[in-house]
Design a protein around this motif. Structure first.
Motif, PDB file in Angstrom:
ATOM      1  N   ALA A 248      44.753  -3.417 -51.009  1.00  0.00           N
ATOM      2  CA  ALA A 248      46.192  -3.161 -50.928  1.00  0.00           C
ATOM      3  C   ALA A 248      46.677  -2.435 -52.175  1.00  0.00           C
ATOM      4  CB  ALA A 248      46.957  -4.470 -50.761  1.00  0.00           C
ATOM      5  N   GLY A 249      47.566  -1.461 -51.935  1.00  0.00           N
ATOM      6  CA  GLY A 249      48.159  -0.721 -53.038  1.00  0.00           C
ATOM      7  C   GLY A 249      49.646  -0.988 -53.147  1.00  0.00           C
ATOM      8  N   PRO A 250      50.351  -0.187 -53.943  1.00  0.00           N
ATOM      9  CA  PRO A 250      51.782  -0.431 -54.172  1.00  0.00           C
ATOM     10  C   PRO A 250      52.690   0.130 -53.090  1.00  0.00           C
ATOM     11  CG  PRO A 250      51.050   1.435 -55.475  1.00  0.00           C
ATOM     12  CD  PRO A 250      49.831   0.910 -54.758  1.00  0.00           C
ATOM     13  N   GLU A 251      52.104   0.801 -52.077  1.00  0.00           N
ATOM     14  CA  GLU A 251      52.941   1.464 -51.081  1.00  0.00           C
ATOM     15  C   GLU A 251      53.714   0.447 -50.241  1.00  0.00           C
ATOM     16  OE1 GLU A 251      49.314   3.442 -52.202  1.00  0.00           O
ATOM     17  OE2 GLU A 251      49.516   1.757 -50.824  1.00  0.00           O
ATOM     18  N   ARG A 274      47.576  -2.530 -58.118  1.00  0.00           N
ATOM     19  CA  ARG A 274      46.545  -1.488 -58.084  1.00  0.00           C
ATOM     20  C   ARG A 274      45.414  -1.918 -57.169  1.00  0.00           C
ATOM     21  NH1 ARG A 274      44.976   0.275 -64.071  1.00  0.00           N
ATOM     22  NH2 ARG A 274      43.914   1.900 -62.872  1.00  0.00           N
ATOM     23  N   ARG A 275      44.886  -0.948 -56.432  1.00  0.00           N
ATOM     24  CA  ARG A 275      43.727  -1.221 -55.597  1.00  0.00           C
ATOM     25  C   ARG A 275      42.477  -1.362 -56.457  1.00  0.00           C
ATOM     26  NH1 ARG A 275      46.315   2.594 -52.254  1.00  0.00           N
ATOM     27  NH2 ARG A 275      46.845   1.694 -50.217  1.00  0.00           N
ATOM     28  N   GLU A 276      41.462  -1.948 -55.854  1.00  0.00           N
ATOM     29  CA  GLU A 276      40.142  -1.949 -56.474  1.00  0.00           C
ATOM     30  C   GLU A 276      39.742  -0.503 -56.768  1.00  0.00           C
ATOM     31  OE1 GLU A 276      36.917  -2.344 -58.175  1.00  0.00           O
ATOM     32  OE2 GLU A 276      37.652  -4.299 -57.467  1.00  0.00           O
ATOM     33  N   LEU A 279      34.461   2.216 -56.003  1.00  0.00           N
ATOM     34  CA  LEU A 279      34.293   2.621 -54.607  1.00  0.00           C
ATOM     35  C   LEU A 279      33.286   1.740 -53.867  1.00  0.00           C
ATOM     36  CD1 LEU A 279      34.280   6.530 -54.865  1.00  0.00           C
ATOM     37  CD2 LEU A 279      36.180   4.993 -54.332  1.00  0.00           C
ATOM     38  N   ASP A 280      32.230   1.337 -54.548  1.00  0.00           N
ATOM     39  CA  ASP A 280      31.223   0.494 -53.893  1.00  0.00           C
ATOM     40  C   ASP A 280      31.814  -0.855 -53.501  1.00  0.00           C
ATOM     41  OD1 ASP A 280      29.280   2.433 -54.084  1.00  0.00           O
ATOM     42  OD2 ASP A 280      28.505   1.705 -55.999  1.00  0.00           O
ATOM     43  N   ILE A 281      32.613  -1.432 -54.391  1.00  0.00           N
ATOM     44  CA  ILE A 281      33.228  -2.721 -54.093  1.00  0.00           C
ATOM     45  C   ILE A 281      34.216  -2.583 -52.947  1.00  0.00           C
ATOM     46  CG2 ILE A 281      34.657  -4.599 -55.004  1.00  0.00           C
ATOM     47  CD1 ILE A 281      33.500  -4.018 -57.761  1.00  0.00           C
ATOM     48  N   ARG A 312      45.394   1.303 -42.904  1.00  0.00           N
ATOM     49  CA  ARG A 312      46.045   2.598 -42.662  1.00  0.00           C
ATOM     50  C   ARG A 312      46.556   3.212 -43.961  1.00  0.00           C
ATOM     51  NH1 ARG A 312      51.190   1.349 -39.867  1.00  0.00           N
ATOM     52  NH2 ARG A 312      51.861   1.062 -42.030  1.00  0.00           N
ATOM     53  N   GLU A 313      47.222   2.412 -44.799  1.00  0.00           N
ATOM     54  CA  GLU A 313      47.744   2.912 -46.063  1.00  0.00           C
ATOM     55  C   GLU A 313      46.615   3.283 -47.020  1.00  0.00           C
ATOM     56  OE1 GLU A 313      50.945   3.649 -46.597  1.00  0.00           O
ATOM     57  OE2 GLU A 313      51.105   3.080 -44.464  1.00  0.00           O
ATOM     58  N   LEU A 314      45.535   2.519 -46.977  1.00  0.00           N
ATOM     59  CA  LEU A 314      44.379   2.870 -47.797  1.00  0.00           C
ATOM     60  C   LEU A 314      43.829   4.220 -47.377  1.00  0.00           C
ATOM     61  CD1 LEU A 314      42.062   2.335 -49.781  1.00  0.00           C
ATOM     62  CD2 LEU A 314      40.961   0.937 -48.019  1.00  0.00           C
ATOM     63  N   HIS A 315      43.720   4.440 -46.085  1.00  0.00           N
ATOM     64  CA  HIS A 315      43.220   5.715 -45.559  1.00  0.00           C
ATOM     65  C   HIS A 315      44.111   6.869 -45.992  1.00  0.00           C
ATOM     66  CE1 HIS A 315      42.233   8.843 -42.605  1.00  0.00           C
ATOM     67  NE2 HIS A 315      41.061   8.217 -42.443  1.00  0.00           N
ATOM     68  N   LYS A 316      45.409   6.653 -45.975  1.00  0.00           N
ATOM     69  CA  LYS A 316      46.355   7.706 -46.352  1.00  0.00           C
ATOM     70  C   LYS A 316      46.258   8.072 -47.829  1.00  0.00           C
ATOM     71  CE  LYS A 316      50.164   6.738 -43.098  1.00  0.00           C
ATOM     72  NZ  LYS A 316      51.572   6.261 -43.038  1.00  0.00           N
ATOM     73  N   ASN A 317      45.971   7.072 -48.651  1.00  0.00           N
ATOM     74  CA  ASN A 317      46.087   7.257 -50.088  1.00  0.00           C
ATOM     75  C   ASN A 317      44.757   7.332 -50.814  1.00  0.00           C
ATOM     76  OD1 ASN A 317      49.167   6.877 -50.846  1.00  0.00           O
ATOM     77  ND2 ASN A 317      48.724   5.397 -49.224  1.00  0.00           N
ATOM     78  N   HIS A 318      43.688   7.491 -50.067  1.00  0.00           N
ATOM     79  CA  HIS A 318      42.368   7.599 -50.688  1.00  0.00           C
ATOM     80  C   HIS A 318      41.622   8.761 -50.047  1.00  0.00           C
ATOM     81  CE1 HIS A 318      38.968   6.333 -53.055  1.00  0.00           C
ATOM     82  NE2 HIS A 318      39.611   5.239 -53.443  1.00  0.00           N
ATOM     83  N   ASP A 319      41.104   9.676 -50.866  1.00  0.00           N
ATOM     84  CA  ASP A 319      40.467  10.872 -50.315  1.00  0.00           C
ATOM     85  C   ASP A 319      38.943  10.812 -50.325  1.00  0.00           C
ATOM     86  OD1 ASP A 319      40.017  11.054 -53.013  1.00  0.00           O
ATOM     87  OD2 ASP A 319      41.069  12.946 -53.318  1.00  0.00           O
TER      88      ASP A 319
END
Length: 361
Positions: A248-251, A274-276, A279-281, A312-319
């Motif tokens: 989870a992020g701040p969005e 802040r999200r983790e 990337l591996d974790i 969904r929000e993670l997908h939006k905010n992580h490239d």
């Protein structure tokens, strides 16, 4: 390899303390990539290292011997030889639980490496009444190791050790049925489930090692699909928030109802959440969510807890492509139409965790 190197290994068997000490100091730098030399003469070099550790003194010899053994664990034959010695495994565990031991963290690294071998299950039968009964209330060494990990996180239990590498030890124990059963069995000495004590470390910012090891322990434990309900629905364990929080992020979520459906632990996140970052974790947590979607019961429960909006929000905010692929797989499982008849649930195959071992340079 030069005869000089072989002589150093032979000096480990010397009766002269000064000669043995010089040999140990010299061999530390050669212990990576030269395991074959330690296997000569029926593994005499390895046996001498084990004897040095079990002797316990002098401290500098024990430290160097532990370091060499840690590095030699990348050889499967030596690893099996060490892990199959149940007396040695139990002794290393006891050394970790010596709260004045300055080499406790090296012992944790060695135990984490030994857990790559199937013989490590002997730890579940190892018992020892430890002298510090205020900290250690169980005679089972596996319980005492758990106590070290949980109570030692702040560095106050043992001023010389943080016990972080026990996270990798627990992760590899969870490869085995006996290990997975242990984590979800209430322990008589404290009335708690061991996995329950590990979960808060998914958000432990002070140690990536702890977060990684605990994330892997959770994922491995979820290969037993019959325990999913226990993990998720038992309020004493309440697994789901501990997987979702690192993702989870701040969005702000778009729909207020999505917020209210979240587990309580995720409803009042601050703007600086802040999200983790590893990337591996993060991938490991997404794989845990995917494992939970194996059964219809869990899929339906996860829908009621706004798992989809968080992903969904993670997908939006992580490239990162791997993260996005994992998100897509979770979403596909959660958003698909359920069949009228049960029985189409995916079967999950058990897989081994990474075979990487710790090395000390």
């Amino acid at each position: 390899m030069s005869s000089e190197f072989q002589e150093l290994i032979e000096f480990l068997h010397s009766d002269h303390p000064a000669v043995k000490q010089v040999a140990l100091q010299s061999l530390v730098g050669y212990s990576q990539g030269h395991a074959e030399q330690f296997k000569a003469n029926d593994y005499q070099g390895v046996k001498d290292l084990v004897a040095t550790v079990m002797l316990g003194t002098p401290r500098v010899n024990v430290e160097n011997a532990l370091t060499i053994l840690i590095n030699l664990c990348d050889d499967r034959d030596i690893l099996d030889m060490l892990a199959s010695n149940s007396m040695f495994v139990a002794m290393i565990a006891c050394e970790i639980c010596d709260l004045e031991n300055k080499q406790a963290d090296l012992c944790c690294m060695l135990l984490a490496n030994l857990a790559k071998d199937d013989h490590i299950v002997s730890i579940f039968d190892a018992t020892k009444k430890l002298k510090n009964t205020e900290v250690f209330k169980s005679e089972k060494l596996i319980d005492s190791l758990m106590d070290c990990f949980v109570k030692g996180a702040t560095g106050k239990l043992n001023l010389f050790s943080n016990f972080d590498y026990l996270a990798f030890f627990f992760a590899d124990l969870s490869r085995f049925r006996r290990g997975r059963d242990y984590f979800v069995t209430e322990q008589p000495y404290d009335g708690l489930f061991p996995i329950q004590k590990l979960l808060p470390f998914t958000e432990f910012v002070d140690s990536r090692i702890r977060r990684e090891g605990v994330a892997s322990t959770i994922k491995n434990s979820l290969f037993d699909t019959d325990k999913h309900s226990k993990f998720v629905l038992d309020p004493e364990i309440n697994l789901l928030p501990f997987i979702m929080l690192p993702l989870a992020g701040p969005e702000d979520l778009e729909d207020p109802e999505e917020i209210f459906d979240l587990p309580e632990e995720l409803q009042l996140l601050t703007p600086d959440k802040r999200r983790e970052e590893d990337l591996d974790i993060m991938c490991t947590h997404l794989e845990s969510l995917l494992l939970l979607t194996t059964s219809r019961e869990m899929r339906e429960y996860m829908r009621t807890k706004s798992v989809y909006p968080i992903v969904r929000e993670l997908h939006k905010n992580h490239d990162d492509q791997t993260i996005q692929e994992r998100c897509d797989r979770v979403v596909q499982m959660l958003m698909r139409d359920e069949p009228k008849e049960a029985g189409d649930d995916a079967k999950v195959k058990e897989v081994d965790s990474d075979d990487e071992v710790v090395e000390v340079i």
